[in-house]
Design a protein around this motif. Structure first.
Motif, mmCIF file in Angstrom:
data_model
loop_
_atom_site.group_PDB
_atom_site.id
_atom_site.type_symbol
_atom_site.label_atom_id
_atom_site.label_comp_id
_atom_site.label_asym_id
_atom_site.label_seq_id
_atom_site.Cartn_x
_atom_site.Cartn_y
_atom_site.Cartn_z
ATOM 1 N N ALA A 1 -43.645 13.515 -39.970
ATOM 2 C CA ALA A 1 -45.094 13.752 -39.815
ATOM 3 C C ALA A 1 -45.892 12.530 -40.254
ATOM 4 C CB ALA A 1 -45.500 14.985 -40.620
ATOM 5 N N LEU A 2 -45.477 11.877 -41.334
ATOM 6 C CA LEU A 2 -46.178 10.685 -41.812
ATOM 7 C C LEU A 2 -45.993 9.517 -40.840
ATOM 8 C CD1 LEU A 2 -45.374 10.919 -45.628
ATOM 9 C CD2 LEU A 2 -47.648 11.062 -44.601
ATOM 10 N N MET A 3 -44.766 9.344 -40.361
ATOM 11 C CA MET A 3 -44.494 8.251 -39.413
ATOM 12 C C MET A 3 -45.316 8.428 -38.138
ATOM 13 S SD MET A 3 -42.290 6.025 -40.587
ATOM 14 C CE MET A 3 -41.474 5.256 -39.194
ATOM 15 N N ALA A 4 -45.524 9.684 -37.727
ATOM 16 C CA ALA A 4 -46.273 9.958 -36.495
ATOM 17 C C ALA A 4 -47.740 9.553 -36.618
ATOM 18 C CB ALA A 4 -46.155 11.431 -36.120
ATOM 19 N N LYS A 5 -48.199 9.300 -37.847
ATOM 20 C CA LYS A 5 -49.586 8.870 -38.053
ATOM 21 C C LYS A 5 -49.769 7.367 -37.863
ATOM 22 C CE LYS A 5 -50.851 12.593 -41.190
ATOM 23 N NZ LYS A 5 -51.207 12.949 -42.570
ATOM 24 N N LEU A 6 -48.665 6.644 -37.695
ATOM 25 C CA LEU A 6 -48.776 5.200 -37.487
ATOM 26 C C LEU A 6 -49.295 4.916 -36.085
ATOM 27 C CD1 LEU A 6 -45.478 3.892 -39.095
ATOM 28 C CD2 LEU A 6 -47.800 3.569 -39.924
ATOM 29 N N GLY B 1 -45.891 8.352 -31.746
ATOM 30 C CA GLY B 1 -46.258 9.757 -31.617
ATOM 31 C C GLY B 1 -45.205 10.615 -32.287
ATOM 32 N N PRO B 2 -45.292 11.942 -32.167
ATOM 33 C CA PRO B 2 -44.327 12.812 -32.839
ATOM 34 C C PRO B 2 -42.886 12.516 -32.427
ATOM 35 C CG PRO B 2 -46.141 14.091 -31.932
ATOM 36 C CD PRO B 2 -46.307 12.689 -31.422
ATOM 37 N N ARG B 3 -42.687 12.258 -31.135
ATOM 38 C CA ARG B 3 -41.319 12.068 -30.677
ATOM 39 C C ARG B 3 -40.773 10.708 -31.058
ATOM 40 N NH1 ARG B 3 -39.326 14.188 -24.847
ATOM 41 N NH2 ARG B 3 -40.806 15.825 -25.423
ATOM 42 N N SER B 4 -41.580 9.674 -30.904
ATOM 43 C CA SER B 4 -41.097 8.346 -31.297
ATOM 44 C C SER B 4 -40.956 8.268 -32.814
ATOM 45 C CB SER B 4 -42.008 7.238 -30.760
ATOM 46 O OG SER B 4 -43.354 7.521 -30.996
ATOM 47 N N ALA B 5 -41.714 9.093 -33.544
ATOM 48 C CA ALA B 5 -41.543 9.154 -34.996
ATOM 49 C C ALA B 5 -40.175 9.741 -35.342
ATOM 50 C CB ALA B 5 -42.656 9.976 -35.639
ATOM 51 N N GLN B 6 -39.747 10.770 -34.612
ATOM 52 C CA GLN B 6 -38.403 11.326 -34.826
ATOM 53 C C GLN B 6 -37.343 10.258 -34.591
ATOM 54 O OE1 GLN B 6 -37.560 14.811 -32.471
ATOM 55 N NE2 GLN B 6 -38.753 16.169 -33.807
ATOM 56 N N ALA C 1 -37.705 7.049 -34.722
ATOM 57 C CA ALA C 1 -37.787 6.027 -35.764
ATOM 58 C C ALA C 1 -37.094 6.506 -37.037
ATOM 59 C CB ALA C 1 -39.246 5.679 -36.046
ATOM 60 N N VAL C 2 -37.282 7.791 -37.375
ATOM 61 C CA VAL C 2 -36.670 8.319 -38.602
ATOM 62 C C VAL C 2 -35.150 8.359 -38.481
ATOM 63 C CG1 VAL C 2 -36.424 10.409 -40.000
ATOM 64 C CG2 VAL C 2 -38.705 9.556 -39.403
ATOM 65 N N LEU C 3 -34.645 8.761 -37.321
ATOM 66 C CA LEU C 3 -33.183 8.740 -37.129
ATOM 67 C C LEU C 3 -32.654 7.318 -37.250
ATOM 68 C CD1 LEU C 3 -32.696 11.274 -34.210
ATOM 69 C CD2 LEU C 3 -31.891 11.482 -36.557
ATOM 70 N N HIS C 4 -33.379 6.372 -36.670
ATOM 71 C CA HIS C 4 -32.992 4.962 -36.762
ATOM 72 C C HIS C 4 -32.971 4.519 -38.231
ATOM 73 C CE1 HIS C 4 -32.486 0.889 -35.215
ATOM 74 N NE2 HIS C 4 -33.419 0.489 -36.058
ATOM 75 N N LEU C 5 -34.003 4.917 -38.979
ATOM 76 C CA LEU C 5 -34.081 4.560 -40.394
ATOM 77 C C LEU C 5 -32.886 5.111 -41.171
ATOM 78 C CD1 LEU C 5 -37.884 5.156 -41.108
ATOM 79 C CD2 LEU C 5 -36.665 2.982 -41.293
ATOM 80 N N ILE C 6 -32.517 6.366 -40.872
ATOM 81 C CA ILE C 6 -31.411 6.987 -41.618
ATOM 82 C C ILE C 6 -30.091 6.308 -41.269
ATOM 83 C CG2 ILE C 6 -30.108 9.125 -41.940
ATOM 84 C CD1 ILE C 6 -32.795 10.616 -41.590
ATOM 85 N N PRO D 1 -47.664 7.779 -49.753
ATOM 86 C CA PRO D 1 -46.830 8.934 -49.389
ATOM 87 C C PRO D 1 -45.639 8.555 -48.507
ATOM 88 C CG PRO D 1 -49.150 9.463 -49.093
ATOM 89 C CD PRO D 1 -49.088 7.995 -49.400
ATOM 90 N N LEU D 2 -45.844 7.586 -47.606
ATOM 91 C CA LEU D 2 -44.764 7.176 -46.714
ATOM 92 C C LEU D 2 -43.657 6.469 -47.498
ATOM 93 C CD1 LEU D 2 -44.004 7.300 -43.746
ATOM 94 C CD2 LEU D 2 -45.340 5.244 -43.343
ATOM 95 N N ALA D 3 -44.040 5.598 -48.421
ATOM 96 C CA ALA D 3 -43.049 4.922 -49.269
ATOM 97 C C ALA D 3 -42.236 5.962 -50.038
ATOM 98 C CB ALA D 3 -43.748 3.957 -50.227
ATOM 99 N N GLU D 4 -42.927 6.975 -50.559
ATOM 100 C CA GLU D 4 -42.224 8.004 -51.338
ATOM 101 C C GLU D 4 -41.324 8.869 -50.455
ATOM 102 O OE1 GLU D 4 -45.371 9.963 -53.427
ATOM 103 O OE2 GLU D 4 -45.614 8.292 -54.842
ATOM 104 N N ALA D 5 -41.827 9.225 -49.266
ATOM 105 C CA ALA D 5 -41.025 10.051 -48.346
ATOM 106 C C ALA D 5 -39.775 9.298 -47.909
ATOM 107 C CB ALA D 5 -41.861 10.453 -47.134
ATOM 108 N N MET D 6 -39.915 7.993 -47.670
ATOM 109 C CA MET D 6 -38.753 7.181 -47.273
ATOM 110 C C MET D 6 -37.748 7.094 -48.400
ATOM 111 S SD MET D 6 -40.209 4.009 -45.079
ATOM 112 C CE MET D 6 -40.864 4.281 -43.434
#
Ligand SMILES: [Zn+2]
Ligand SMILES: [Zn+2]
Lengths: 197, 197
Positions: free
Chosen positions: A13-18, A22-27, A29-34, B43-48
């Motif tokens: 949800a936080l990433m989607a605010k960048l 959007g919501p899907r590209s945020a998902q 991005a998060v998978l990529h981060l993990i 918040p994003l730094a903390e969530a990550m």
């Protein structure tokens, strides 16, 4: 919902605010981060934390930096006496990407706006007038957007500066366009073809 | 370069590594983060940081979660006996967005590939065979990409599961397309029109 996905959902949800995600590209991005936990996720968390605790406005020009006075203001390699005025830090960075300007900057923090009740004191205009004197500035280059408020601001500043050469970026800035979205070549052309107001 | 922009440049460089962001959109994202320091950057730094220290693979299905066993595997609301097999977590999330599938999942972690020397033991296939027995699974839905490797993997799995109904997503998955990029409606149609292998 259990604790299982709360942290993940919150991060998405936080990433989607960048801007640009959007919501899907945020998902994604998060998978990529993990997947890149030690190479990207942890360093990014730390870099954000560091910037969050150190980033501030340069006391002189308004650029974002991590000291009282930014690198550009401190640099001995930049030309003195010439200052480029931009609306915000994104525009300063856009100018820097073009690598054609070697003087100093001044970030207004917006434009004058009757509609939004933004007057000179809401912007960094008093500080600009101080700098004109203290830094013996002889040329002011206005790199403001080709919007009505941008041009109103340009004329207001020019009126405040008798005895100083005031030019403005001319060729290449599209009407209604934002400086930050221009390519480097256009910015270079606009700077080289600057004209006296 | 002095300490002045090191932290900022580092953050921009890391952000530019996210899928969907380039160097310039990373700059814009960082400026946005600094403007929204307390609402977004911190918040994003903390969530990550939290996700970085807690995210792991579900021991049962391979979904990403923050516990040993993920929410979907633990849920009493999901249908037992039916498992949907996907290549990776992005595909599982894409299936979940369509909200049409109510069974369980199994994330392979890739596809069989002669070229890349990926055999069944490199994927989560042994665990799948365990689950077929321990969870009394009667239907396996293959939601693999319409690529050569995806289809090879689908047929390999079907061959390992005599006595189990094996279906695959059919209508709507474009040839060579990736599941994660499909819209929800296409996924719904493909699931509803699944056909026996
Ligand atoms: Zn400065
Ligand atoms: Zn699971």
């Amino acid at each position: 919902m259990s604790k299982g996905t709360e942290d993940l959902d919150n991060l998405i949800a936080l990433m989607a605010k960048l801007p640009g995600l959007g919501p899907r590209s945020a998902q994604r991005a998060v998978l990529h981060l993990i997947k890149k936990r030690s190479l990207l996720l942890i360093p990014l968390a730390e870099a954000m934390h560091r910037v969050g605790s150190t980033a501030r406005d340069c006391l002189n020009c308004g650029n974002i930096c991590t000291q009282d006075i930014c690198d550009i203001c401190q640099s001995e390699k930049r030309r003195n006496g010439q200052v480029c005025i931009v609306e915000d830090v994104a525009d300063l960075w856009a100018m820097e990407r073009s690598q054609v300007f070697k003087g100093r900057y001044h970030v207004l923090g917006g434009t004058l706006s009757a509609l939004d009740a933004v007057g000179p004191d809401e912007l960094r205009i008093p500080k600009l007038l101080d700098r004109i004197v203290s830094e013996e500035i002889t040329e002011v280059i206005l790199a403001l957007g080709a919007t009505i408020d941008g041009q109103t601001t340009a004329h207001y500043i020019a009126d405040q500066l008798p005895g100083v050469t005031v030019t403005s970026l001319a060729q290449g800035v599209p009407v209604g366009g934002e400086l930050d979205y221009l390519d480097d070549g256009t910015i270079t052309a606009a700077l080289n073809a600057r004209k006296a107001l």
